[in-house]
Design an enzyme around this catalytic site. Structure first.
Site, mmCIF file in Angstrom:
data_model
loop_
_atom_site.group_PDB
_atom_site.id
_atom_site.type_symbol
_atom_site.label_atom_id
_atom_site.label_comp_id
_atom_site.label_asym_id
_atom_site.label_seq_id
_atom_site.Cartn_x
_atom_site.Cartn_y
_atom_site.Cartn_z
ATOM 1 N N ASP A 286 5.779 4.419 4.936
ATOM 2 C CA ASP A 286 6.666 3.442 5.587
ATOM 3 C C ASP A 286 6.730 2.118 4.831
ATOM 4 O O ASP A 286 7.457 1.208 5.238
ATOM 5 C CB ASP A 286 6.270 3.223 7.065
ATOM 6 N N HIS A 287 5.990 2.016 3.712
ATOM 7 C CA HIS A 287 6.014 0.773 2.941
ATOM 8 C C HIS A 287 6.565 0.942 1.526
ATOM 9 O O HIS A 287 6.758 -0.034 0.827
ATOM 10 C CB HIS A 287 4.611 0.147 2.886
ATOM 11 N N HIS B 238 0.841 -1.201 0.000
ATOM 12 C CA HIS B 238 0.000 0.000 0.000
ATOM 13 C C HIS B 238 0.873 1.247 0.000
ATOM 14 O O HIS B 238 2.105 1.150 0.104
ATOM 15 C CB HIS B 238 -0.982 -0.009 1.180
HETATM 16 ZN ZN LIG Z 1 2.853 0.685 8.013
HETATM 17 ZN ZN LIG Z 2 -0.191 1.678 6.513
#
Ligand SMILES: [Zn+2]
Ligand SMILES: [Zn+2]
Length: 303
Positions: free
Chosen positions: A66-67, A62
């Site tokens: 942070d990803h 997603h």
């Molecule tokens: Zn996350």
């Molecule tokens: Zn998230």
């Protein structure tokens, strides 16, 4: 055949206590896949000896920073270091716009072929299939469209029993057939029976990745029975209200999911910055599901 996951990042949101945002490398039979690519992923790959040009596919769950905030840097570095081989990227549809915008304004033309596959956050789909491996994406429940991923090994081959085939002079051309369970007959009429000469194939293995999500019943079938389930455990259960508000899961909930889905082992991660010591998260999970383990960066976990 190798099937293991290396945790490169296990922190939620911000890097803290030497923990990095989410990223994992899956080694399936020496094919390397990257799952999520938080900031700092390149440095972590360097630290743990992962060569970026060996990565053949990237899966992004997603578009929370942070990803995936390490992705543009990684793709650019692959360009600078002369990557020529095709790279497949699976992720939410808007990711392609984000990349195009970044490359447009830095006047970057990739010299390798980047093949983008938009994931569907609404239904489970097979997103990659080979004889050896099937990969599915499935919907998770988070604040933005999010998918989990499941990696299923194909049927494994039976193996020949050396003590039985030694001295039998079996034509080597029969070996593959015997491993597939097919009896073979040579020109003299000697019959070689697969059932007598081979050990049955070991069970196929599977890995599922769930970050980030509320624990809910919708993905239970998608992760059913996997050998290793990575599930986010952002909070301990005393922060349930916060978990509900932010569409994350507690450690207790992740362990309950592991039990309900009948998985063999739970790998925990995506720890909130409020936990320097992760013991409370582990203890809570283990009370419900003893096969729960904390993920630590730099460790490989067998599927
Ligand atoms: Zn996350
Ligand atoms: Zn998230």
């Amino acid at each position: 055949m190798r099937f293991e996951v290396l945790v490169l990042g296990n922190s939620s949101a911000t890097p803290i206590y030497e923990r990095h945002p989410t990223a994992q490398v899956l080694n399936f039979n020496e094919q390397l896949f990257l799952i999520d690519c938080g900031e700092g992923t390149q440095m972590q790959m360097h630290r743990y000896g992962i060569k970026s040009n060996k990565i053949s596919r990237i899966f992004i769950s997603h578009l929370h920073g942070d990803h995936y905030l390490g992705l543009v840097g990684l793709l650019s570095s692959m360009n600078l270091t002369g990557r020529k081989s095709e790279l497949h990227l699976h992720g939410p549809a808007p990711l392609l716009d984000i990349l195009h915008l970044q490359f447009k304004h830095s006047d970057t033309t990739l010299r390798y072929n980047l093949v983008f596959h938009a994931t569907n956050p609404d239904v489970e789909e097979v997103i990659m299939k080979s004889q050896m491996l099937t990969v599915r994406s499935f919907p998770l429940q988070h604040r933005v469209p999010t998918t989990g991923f499941r990696f299923d090994e194909g049927a494994r081959a039976a193996s020949l029993i050396p003590e039985k085939i030694g001295g039998m002079n079996i034509p080597t051309v029969f070996f593959q057939q015997l491993k597939k369970g097919v009896d073979c007959t040579d020109l003299d009429g000697t019959v070689y029976r697969a059932a007598e000469l081979t050990k049955p194939a070991p069970a196929s293995r599977s890995y599922a990745y769930c970050s980030d999500t509320r624990a809910f019943s919708g993905y239970m079938e998608a992760i059913e029975g996997v050998n290793l389930l990575y599930h986010e455990t952002t909070f301990d259960h005393s922060f349930l209200e916060r978990a509900v508000e932010t569409f994350h899961s507690t450690s207790l909930e992740a362990a309950q999911v592991a039990v309900q889905a009948g998985v063999k082992r739970l790998l925990m991660g995506h720890y909130s910055a409020r936990y320097k010591d992760l013991t409370p998260l582990l203890e809570e999970a283990k009370e419900v599901f003893d096969e729960s383990v904390l993920s630590f960066e730099g460790n490989w976990y067998k599927v």
